[in-house]
Design a protein around this motif. Structure first.
Motif, PDB file in Angstrom:
ATOM      1  N   MET A  49       1.037  -1.163  -0.102  1.00 22.42           N
ATOM      2  CA  MET A  49      -0.075  -0.119   0.008  1.00 22.42           C
ATOM      3  C   MET A  49       0.891   1.374   0.067  1.00 22.42           C
ATOM      4  SD  MET A  49      -2.939  -1.259   2.622  1.00 22.42           S
ATOM      5  CE  MET A  49      -3.603   0.333   3.041  1.00 22.42           C
ATOM      6  N   LEU A  50       2.093   1.318   0.698  1.00 19.44           N
ATOM      7  CA  LEU A  50       2.944   2.490   0.706  1.00 19.44           C
ATOM      8  C   LEU A  50       3.623   2.661  -0.563  1.00 19.44           C
ATOM      9  CD1 LEU A  50       4.642   4.512   2.349  1.00 19.44           C
ATOM     10  CD2 LEU A  50       6.298   2.731   3.050  1.00 19.44           C
ATOM     11  N   GLU A  51       3.800   1.599  -1.430  1.00 21.72           N
ATOM     12  CA  GLU A  51       4.656   1.620  -2.484  1.00 21.72           C
ATOM     13  C   GLU A  51       3.604   2.484  -3.395  1.00 21.72           C
ATOM     14  OE1 GLU A  51       5.649  -2.487  -3.065  1.00 21.72           O
ATOM     15  OE2 GLU A  51       7.759  -1.823  -3.304  1.00 21.72           O
ATOM     16  N   VAL A  52       2.158   1.747  -3.483  1.00 29.54           N
ATOM     17  CA  VAL A  52       1.129   2.491  -4.297  1.00 29.54           C
ATOM     18  C   VAL A  52       0.773   3.847  -4.006  1.00 29.54           C
ATOM     19  CG1 VAL A  52      -1.454   2.387  -4.933  1.00 29.54           C
ATOM     20  CG2 VAL A  52      -0.059   0.325  -4.744  1.00 29.54           C
ATOM     21  N   ALA A  53       1.047   4.244  -2.827  1.00 31.80           N
ATOM     22  CA  ALA A  53       0.452   5.554  -2.402  1.00 31.80           C
ATOM     23  C   ALA A  53       1.763   6.563  -2.877  1.00 31.80           C
ATOM     24  CB  ALA A  53       0.271   5.867  -0.794  1.00 31.80           C
ATOM     25  N   ASN A  54       3.006   5.952  -2.512  1.00 30.26           N
ATOM     26  CA  ASN A  54       4.029   6.646  -2.964  1.00 30.26           C
ATOM     27  C   ASN A  54       4.343   7.077  -4.566  1.00 30.26           C
ATOM     28  OD1 ASN A  54       6.735   7.867  -2.074  1.00 30.26           O
ATOM     29  ND2 ASN A  54       7.514   6.318  -3.541  1.00 30.26           N
ATOM     30  N   THR A  55       3.860   5.905  -5.318  1.00 26.18           N
ATOM     31  CA  THR A  55       3.845   6.219  -6.882  1.00 26.18           C
ATOM     32  C   THR A  55       2.908   7.428  -7.216  1.00 26.18           C
ATOM     33  OG1 THR A  55       4.184   3.602  -7.153  1.00 26.18           O
ATOM     34  CG2 THR A  55       3.142   4.983  -8.759  1.00 26.18           C
ATOM     35  N   GLU A  56       1.782   7.549  -6.506  1.00 26.02           N
ATOM     36  CA  GLU A  56       0.579   8.384  -6.681  1.00 26.02           C
ATOM     37  C   GLU A  56       1.310   9.740  -6.310  1.00 26.02           C
ATOM     38  OE1 GLU A  56      -3.145  10.333  -7.677  1.00 26.02           O
ATOM     39  OE2 GLU A  56      -2.256   8.281  -8.219  1.00 26.02           O
ATOM     40  N   VAL A  57       1.986   9.751  -5.346  1.00 27.35           N
ATOM     41  CA  VAL A  57       2.658  11.103  -4.672  1.00 27.35           C
ATOM     42  C   VAL A  57       3.625  11.492  -5.949  1.00 27.35           C
ATOM     43  CG1 VAL A  57       4.293  12.040  -2.939  1.00 27.35           C
ATOM     44  CG2 VAL A  57       1.943  10.770  -2.251  1.00 27.35           C
ATOM     45  N   ASP A  58       4.314  10.337  -6.289  1.00 28.05           N
ATOM     46  CA  ASP A  58       5.438  10.869  -7.429  1.00 28.05           C
ATOM     47  C   ASP A  58       4.817  11.535  -8.685  1.00 28.05           C
ATOM     48  OD1 ASP A  58       7.500  10.368  -5.698  1.00 28.05           O
ATOM     49  OD2 ASP A  58       7.835   8.215  -6.525  1.00 28.05           O
TER      50      ASP A  58
END
Length: 103
Positions: free
Chosen positions: A45-54
């Protein structure tokens, strides 16, 4: 990916690998397979959220650059018009044209 997030993901994955190798031993100490699985899901979930933030940061960078260009034009135009008004009218009339500053 931000360095902080990247480091946390790497550390968490390393911990998960270690815990999985010793789950029987750790199970007696309060760490179960379910908890390890939950931690692994949280990392995903952190990876997905971080991708969105990027992605959003990329969009924002372009928009900020555009805004700064427009802001520079507005400031330049303002300075030119203000200078012209100050040159044609006495200080007492500047307020009539929305120029609040004084010489």
């Amino acid at each position: 990916m931000s360095k902080t997030v990247e480091i946390q993901i790497e550390k968490s994955r390393g911990l998960i690998e270690g815990l999985r190798r010793h789950v029987r031993e750790m199970g007696e100490r309060g760490v179960s397979s379910d908890e390890i699985n939950e931690m692994e899901q949280a990392i995903k979930m952190l990876e997905v959220a971080n991708t969105e933030v990027d992605r959003l940061r990329g969009e924002l960078t372009a928009k900020v650059k555009n805004m700064n260009t427009v802001m520079a034009r507005v400031k330049e135009s303002y300075a030119e018009k203000k200078k012209a008004l100050k040159g044609y009218y006495p200080q007492e009339r500047w307020m009539d044209y929305g120029v609040p500053d004084k010489r």
